[in-house]
Scaffold this motif. Sequence first.
Motif, PDB file in Angstrom:
ATOM      1  N   LEU A   1       1.117  -1.035  -0.066  1.00 57.37           N
ATOM      2  CA  LEU A   1      -0.063  -0.401   0.395  1.00 57.37           C
ATOM      3  C   LEU A   1       0.547   1.048  -0.364  1.00 57.37           C
ATOM      4  CD1 LEU A   1      -3.099   0.187   1.915  1.00 57.37           C
ATOM      5  CD2 LEU A   1      -1.016   2.025   2.048  1.00 57.37           C
ATOM      6  N   ALA A   2       0.312   2.367  -0.306  1.00 59.27           N
ATOM      7  CA  ALA A   2       0.676   3.758  -0.530  1.00 59.27           C
ATOM      8  C   ALA A   2       0.494   4.715  -0.878  1.00 59.27           C
ATOM      9  CB  ALA A   2       2.311   3.709  -1.817  1.00 59.27           C
ATOM     10  N   LEU A   3       0.410   6.038  -0.645  1.00 55.75           N
ATOM     11  CA  LEU A   3      -0.307   7.213  -0.927  1.00 55.75           C
ATOM     12  C   LEU A   3       0.463   7.910  -2.184  1.00 55.75           C
ATOM     13  CD1 LEU A   3      -0.430   8.240   2.559  1.00 55.75           C
ATOM     14  CD2 LEU A   3      -1.919   8.273   1.583  1.00 55.75           C
ATOM     15  N   SER A   4      -0.302   8.295  -2.505  1.00 56.42           N
ATOM     16  CA  SER A   4      -0.072   9.216  -3.893  1.00 56.42           C
ATOM     17  C   SER A   4       1.035  10.787  -3.098  1.00 56.42           C
ATOM     18  CB  SER A   4      -0.706   9.475  -4.359  1.00 56.42           C
ATOM     19  OG  SER A   4      -2.076  10.696  -4.023  1.00 56.42           O
ATOM     20  N   LYS A   5       1.073  11.320  -3.787  1.00 58.05           N
ATOM     21  CA  LYS A   5       2.577  12.391  -3.271  1.00 58.05           C
ATOM     22  C   LYS A   5       1.655  13.249  -2.618  1.00 58.05           C
ATOM     23  CE  LYS A   5       6.031  15.370  -5.543  1.00 58.05           C
ATOM     24  NZ  LYS A   5       7.455  15.738  -5.577  1.00 58.05           N
ATOM     25  N   ASP A   6       0.643  14.169  -3.037  1.00 61.41           N
ATOM     26  CA  ASP A   6       0.080  15.302  -3.200  1.00 61.41           C
ATOM     27  C   ASP A   6      -1.701  14.401  -2.456  1.00 61.41           C
ATOM     28  OD1 ASP A   6      -1.998  13.609  -4.524  1.00 61.41           O
ATOM     29  OD2 ASP A   6      -2.338  14.987  -5.681  1.00 61.41           O
ATOM     30  N   GLY A   7      -1.532  12.875  -1.427  1.00 62.52           N
ATOM     31  CA  GLY A   7      -2.466  12.581  -0.479  1.00 62.52           C
ATOM     32  C   GLY A   7      -3.538  12.448  -1.601  1.00 62.52           C
TER      33      GLY A   7
ATOM     34  N   PHE B   1      -5.243  10.256  -3.546  1.00 57.05           N
ATOM     35  CA  PHE B   1      -5.640   8.471  -3.133  1.00 57.05           C
ATOM     36  C   PHE B   1      -4.465   7.520  -2.852  1.00 57.05           C
ATOM     37  CE2 PHE B   1      -3.024   9.763  -7.614  1.00 57.05           C
ATOM     38  CZ  PHE B   1      -2.290   8.691  -7.917  1.00 57.05           C
ATOM     39  N   VAL B   2      -4.530   6.244  -2.308  1.00 55.44           N
ATOM     40  CA  VAL B   2      -3.787   4.989  -2.171  1.00 55.44           C
ATOM     41  C   VAL B   2      -3.757   4.172  -3.179  1.00 55.44           C
ATOM     42  CG1 VAL B   2      -5.827   4.384  -0.936  1.00 55.44           C
ATOM     43  CG2 VAL B   2      -3.705   3.707  -0.357  1.00 55.44           C
ATOM     44  N   VAL B   3      -2.558   3.561  -3.881  1.00 58.98           N
ATOM     45  CA  VAL B   3      -3.241   2.292  -4.290  1.00 58.98           C
ATOM     46  C   VAL B   3      -2.615   1.212  -3.465  1.00 58.98           C
ATOM     47  CG1 VAL B   3      -2.141   3.420  -6.510  1.00 58.98           C
ATOM     48  CG2 VAL B   3      -0.487   3.193  -4.759  1.00 58.98           C
TER      49      VAL B   3
ATOM     50  N   LYS C   1      -9.478  12.251  -1.784  1.00 59.94           N
ATOM     51  CA  LYS C   1      -9.722  14.163  -2.161  1.00 59.94           C
ATOM     52  C   LYS C   1     -10.164  14.347  -3.833  1.00 59.94           C
ATOM     53  CE  LYS C   1      -6.109  14.991   1.009  1.00 59.94           C
ATOM     54  NZ  LYS C   1      -4.553  15.644   0.993  1.00 59.94           N
ATOM     55  N   GLY C   2     -10.712  15.076  -3.556  1.00 59.56           N
ATOM     56  CA  GLY C   2     -11.603  15.432  -5.205  1.00 59.56           C
ATOM     57  C   GLY C   2     -12.757  14.588  -5.490  1.00 59.56           C
ATOM     58  N   PRO C   3     -13.359  14.770  -6.855  1.00 60.70           N
ATOM     59  CA  PRO C   3     -14.812  14.697  -6.528  1.00 60.70           C
ATOM     60  C   PRO C   3     -14.753  12.983  -7.445  1.00 60.70           C
ATOM     61  CG  PRO C   3     -13.355  15.320  -9.008  1.00 60.70           C
ATOM     62  CD  PRO C   3     -12.097  15.668  -7.431  1.00 60.70           C
ATOM     63  N   LYS C   4     -13.928  12.737  -6.856  1.00 56.98           N
ATOM     64  CA  LYS C   4     -13.800  11.347  -7.067  1.00 56.98           C
ATOM     65  C   LYS C   4     -14.073  10.140  -5.249  1.00 56.98           C
ATOM     66  CE  LYS C   4     -11.913   9.914 -11.408  1.00 56.98           C
ATOM     67  NZ  LYS C   4     -11.387   9.147 -12.528  1.00 56.98           N
ATOM     68  N   ALA C   5     -13.605  11.283  -4.527  1.00 49.01           N
ATOM     69  CA  ALA C   5     -13.331  10.497  -2.925  1.00 49.01           C
ATOM     70  C   ALA C   5     -14.373   9.479  -2.775  1.00 49.01           C
ATOM     71  CB  ALA C   5     -13.291  11.685  -2.175  1.00 49.01           C
ATOM     72  N   GLY C   6     -13.809   8.660  -2.294  1.00 48.96           N
ATOM     73  CA  GLY C   6     -14.965   7.755  -1.611  1.00 48.96           C
ATOM     74  C   GLY C   6     -15.235   6.529  -3.060  1.00 48.96           C
ATOM     75  N   SER C   7     -14.124   6.845  -3.723  1.00 52.47           N
ATOM     76  CA  SER C   7     -14.525   5.723  -5.021  1.00 52.47           C
ATOM     77  C   SER C   7     -13.159   5.016  -5.143  1.00 52.47           C
ATOM     78  CB  SER C   7     -15.447   5.865  -6.503  1.00 52.47           C
ATOM     79  OG  SER C   7     -14.298   7.006  -6.792  1.00 52.47           O
ATOM     80  N   ARG C   8     -13.603   3.634  -6.122  1.00 48.62           N
ATOM     81  CA  ARG C   8     -12.286   3.616  -5.897  1.00 48.62           C
ATOM     82  C   ARG C   8     -12.226   3.069  -7.561  1.00 48.62           C
ATOM     83  NH1 ARG C   8     -12.942  -2.468  -3.535  1.00 48.62           N
ATOM     84  NH2 ARG C   8     -12.023  -3.714  -5.456  1.00 48.62           N
ATOM     85  N   ASP C   9     -10.938   2.464  -8.082  1.00 50.28           N
ATOM     86  CA  ASP C   9     -10.681   2.066  -9.744  1.00 50.28           C
ATOM     87  C   ASP C   9      -9.573   1.448 -10.211  1.00 50.28           C
ATOM     88  OD1 ASP C   9      -8.928   4.110  -9.954  1.00 50.28           O
ATOM     89  OD2 ASP C   9      -9.774   5.551 -10.733  1.00 50.28           O
ATOM     90  N   VAL C  10      -9.182   1.322 -11.197  1.00 51.15           N
ATOM     91  CA  VAL C  10      -8.310   0.201 -11.441  1.00 51.15           C
ATOM     92  C   VAL C  10      -6.764   1.164 -11.882  1.00 51.15           C
ATOM     93  CG1 VAL C  10      -7.188  -1.612 -12.309  1.00 51.15           C
ATOM     94  CG2 VAL C  10      -8.728  -1.899 -12.505  1.00 51.15           C
TER      95      VAL C  10
ATOM     96  N   LEU D   1       6.085   1.945 -12.124  1.00 53.48           N
ATOM     97  CA  LEU D   1       5.101   2.716 -12.124  1.00 53.48           C
ATOM     98  C   LEU D   1       4.954   4.747 -12.051  1.00 53.48           C
ATOM     99  CD1 LEU D   1       2.217   0.065 -10.672  1.00 53.48           C
ATOM    100  CD2 LEU D   1       2.807   0.537 -13.251  1.00 53.48           C
ATOM    101  N   SER D   2       4.128   5.526 -12.867  1.00 54.17           N
ATOM    102  CA  SER D   2       4.150   6.079 -13.319  1.00 54.17           C
ATOM    103  C   SER D   2       2.757   6.762 -12.173  1.00 54.17           C
ATOM    104  CB  SER D   2       4.165   6.862 -14.597  1.00 54.17           C
ATOM    105  OG  SER D   2       2.378   6.785 -14.526  1.00 54.17           O
ATOM    106  N   GLU D   3       2.404   8.393 -11.673  1.00 55.07           N
ATOM    107  CA  GLU D   3       1.630   8.373 -10.995  1.00 55.07           C
ATOM    108  C   GLU D   3      -0.020   7.655 -11.690  1.00 55.07           C
ATOM    109  OE1 GLU D   3       2.134  12.870  -9.860  1.00 55.07           O
ATOM    110  OE2 GLU D   3       2.422  13.476 -12.344  1.00 55.07           O
ATOM    111  N   LYS D   4       0.455   7.910 -12.917  1.00 54.41           N
ATOM    112  CA  LYS D   4      -0.834   8.242 -13.504  1.00 54.41           C
ATOM    113  C   LYS D   4      -1.425   6.145 -13.888  1.00 54.41           C
ATOM    114  CE  LYS D   4      -1.382  11.987 -15.850  1.00 54.41           C
ATOM    115  NZ  LYS D   4      -1.085  12.461 -17.517  1.00 54.41           N
ATOM    116  N   GLY D   5      -0.186   5.885 -13.003  1.00 59.01           N
ATOM    117  CA  GLY D   5      -0.021   3.658 -12.960  1.00 59.01           C
ATOM    118  C   GLY D   5      -0.231   3.577 -14.765  1.00 59.01           C
ATOM    119  N   GLU D   6       0.844   4.254 -15.325  1.00 58.82           N
ATOM    120  CA  GLU D   6       1.608   3.431 -16.835  1.00 58.82           C
ATOM    121  C   GLU D   6       3.028   2.905 -16.397  1.00 58.82           C
ATOM    122  OE1 GLU D   6       0.212   7.515 -18.899  1.00 58.82           O
ATOM    123  OE2 GLU D   6       2.566   7.316 -17.810  1.00 58.82           O
ATOM    124  N   ILE D   7       3.142   1.572 -16.699  1.00 60.21           N
ATOM    125  CA  ILE D   7       4.327   1.023 -16.174  1.00 60.21           C
ATOM    126  C   ILE D   7       5.731   1.496 -17.171  1.00 60.21           C
ATOM    127  CG2 ILE D   7       5.500  -1.377 -17.139  1.00 60.21           C
ATOM    128  CD1 ILE D   7       3.029  -2.829 -16.650  1.00 60.21           C
TER     129      ILE D   7
END
Length: 370
Positions: A220-226, A228-230, A245-254, A323-329
């Motif tokens: 588990l790790a937090l993003s640099k700006d806090g 999201f958590v991966v 945080k932000g408009p997607k707060a409380g939701s999850r995705d891949v 991985l990039s901060e956007k999830g790209e390899i």
Amino acid sequence: MPISRRLLAVAGVPVAVAIFVVIAAPYIIAPPRIEGAKDVLHRAKPIPVPGEGPESLDWDPQGEGPYVGVADGRILKWRGEVLGWSEFAVTSPNRENCSKHVPELEHICGRPLGVHFEKKSGDLYICDCYFGVMKVGPGGGLAEKVVDEAAGRKVTFTNHMDIDEEEDAIYFTDSSDKYQIRTVFNAFMSGEKTGRVIRYDKKTKEAKVIMENLHFPNGLALSKDGSFVVVCEPPSLLVHRYWLKGPKAGSRDVFAKLPGYSDNIRRTADGDFWVAIHSKKGVFPQFALIHPWIGKFLMKTMKMELMVYLFEGGKPHAVAVKLSEKGEIMEILEDSQGKTMTFVSEVQERDGKLWFGSVFMPFVWVYDLN
């Protein structure tokens, strides 16, 4: 001793079958090649550790370390090549029979996994998979419990964590509410989604489950700006993202799909992530994971050493994915033949080097990126 050499004595299957497995596995179910991977990690420098399974690493606010937890319940500090390792802390006061790792005594001696320093206090937070999240002050010694339950349920497999120092919150994984580390392959092979992710508020002392019904959530790790958590979910080959945080707060995705079964994930100073891959996606594990009843049957009829050997395709190896901060390899590094590194559990980038931990081996490794 390599797993393949111990196999015949401990496999729990007829000798002829065991011989066939040892000979055939590297050819029939060998781990696949990963396109674009750089086979360079055999150049890493191993540093022996006086204890088994330094699964996770971290450095204190002064830059000293790394500190690692080993399987007999101790936290060790690396003091350089001249001074070597010294004992820094323990997670249990019951040390009478804990001078060496005995799996049957882990629930007494403790078994630290993820370790993470809080920079502003200098406290070291420890995920002890039996005792919950613990902490010890800058001077070391006996760690104290921080949290060991959430939503009315005990935490039974505390695994990995990160700390949001601005929000005074700890995020950590509880890999299973049914299995513990001694039966880790049961948790992996059963197909049961008994894991969860927990947020602990240090101010209110409230532990809230933010993700559940996960199949063995691990790193588990937090993003640099806090924002999201991966979270790594190894059996599915996925890294999930939970928005804080932000408009997607409380939701999850891949967030990402990986070429193998992940362990820990750690953020870099630039906001990217390194993921340790315990083993590549192979024929045997994929077949067993698609059909959980097969996995459960194998767990009843085979010893763990044989299961690990099959998961590794007969060739224990090491892989690290950036991985990039956007999830790209961005990059894949490996020791495809396990010449130097095997069973890696964590990768941390620091001062132009990669540091690796292992949940099984008595080593950490250092690879120079320059």
